[in-house]
Design a protein around this motif. Structure first.
Motif, short mmCIF file in Angstrom:
data_model
loop_
_atom_site.label_atom_id
_atom_site.label_comp_id
_atom_site.label_asym_id
_atom_site.label_seq_id
_atom_site.Cartn_x
_atom_site.Cartn_y
_atom_site.Cartn_z
N ARG A 87 0.87 -1.17 0.00
CA ARG A 87 0.00 0.00 0.00
C ARG A 87 0.92 1.23 0.00
NH1 ARG A 87 -4.80 -2.05 0.73
NH2 ARG A 87 -5.63 -3.18 2.46
N ASP A 88 0.45 2.29 -0.60
CA ASP A 88 1.23 3.53 -0.67
C ASP A 88 1.66 4.00 0.72
OD1 ASP A 88 2.30 5.90 -1.81
OD2 ASP A 88 0.44 6.96 -1.34
N ASP A 89 0.77 3.90 1.68
CA ASP A 89 1.09 4.40 3.04
C ASP A 89 2.00 3.45 3.82
OD1 ASP A 89 -1.04 2.65 3.09
OD2 ASP A 89 -2.13 3.70 4.67
N ASP A 90 2.29 2.24 3.30
CA ASP A 90 3.25 1.33 3.94
C ASP A 90 4.68 1.65 3.56
OD1 ASP A 90 1.27 -0.06 5.23
OD2 ASP A 90 1.15 -1.65 3.72
N ILE A 91 4.90 2.34 2.43
CA ILE A 91 6.24 2.69 1.98
C ILE A 91 6.77 3.80 2.88
CG2 ILE A 91 7.55 3.67 0.07
CD1 ILE A 91 5.67 2.14 -1.80
N LEU A 92 8.00 3.60 3.37
CA LEU A 92 8.57 4.51 4.36
C LEU A 92 9.10 5.80 3.77
CD1 LEU A 92 10.44 1.79 6.43
CD2 LEU A 92 8.17 2.76 6.85
N GLY A 93 9.57 5.78 2.53
CA GLY A 93 10.11 7.00 1.92
C GLY A 93 10.77 6.68 0.60
N THR A 94 11.25 7.73 -0.07
CA THR A 94 11.98 7.56 -1.32
C THR A 94 13.46 7.82 -1.07
OG1 THR A 94 11.59 9.85 -1.97
CG2 THR A 94 10.03 8.22 -2.79
#
Length: 97
Positions: A87-94
């Motif tokens: 999910r988009d909100d599970d990704i911590l950062g770029t």
């Protein structure tokens, strides 16, 4: 025929980046316990509908290198390659080079 997965809603398809196990000269590298869990974004969904009914777009785009959580994601195999859906909100950062 190559299959292509297009994620739905706010999901992101990621190919995990595996650090090299040896150098170009053939020297084996020890496994680091503090290795970075990162991946490359392969495909993104259109986003999800907010409370007002408008689409909230995904925060990352194809080609981005992202920092992933230690656990989670759904494993998907396409054309003998492993990918993961987050999910988009599970990704911590770029991650920037």
């Amino acid at each position: 025929m190559a299959k292509r997965l297009i994620p739905l809603f706010n999901r992101v398809l990621v190919e995990k980046i595996v650090p090299p196990s040896k150098t170009n000269a053939g020297i084996l590298l020890p496994e680091q316990s503090s290795k970075l869990n990162s991946g490359k974004v392969v495909a993104v969904g259109p986003g999800f509908h907010g409370k007002d009914g408008k689409i909230v777009p995904v925060a990352v785009k194809e080609g981005d290198t992202v920092l992933l959580p230690e656990y989670g994601g759904t494993e998907v195999k396409l054309n003998e390659k492993e990918y993961y859906l987050y999910r988009d909100d599970d990704i911590l950062g770029t991650l920037n080079d």
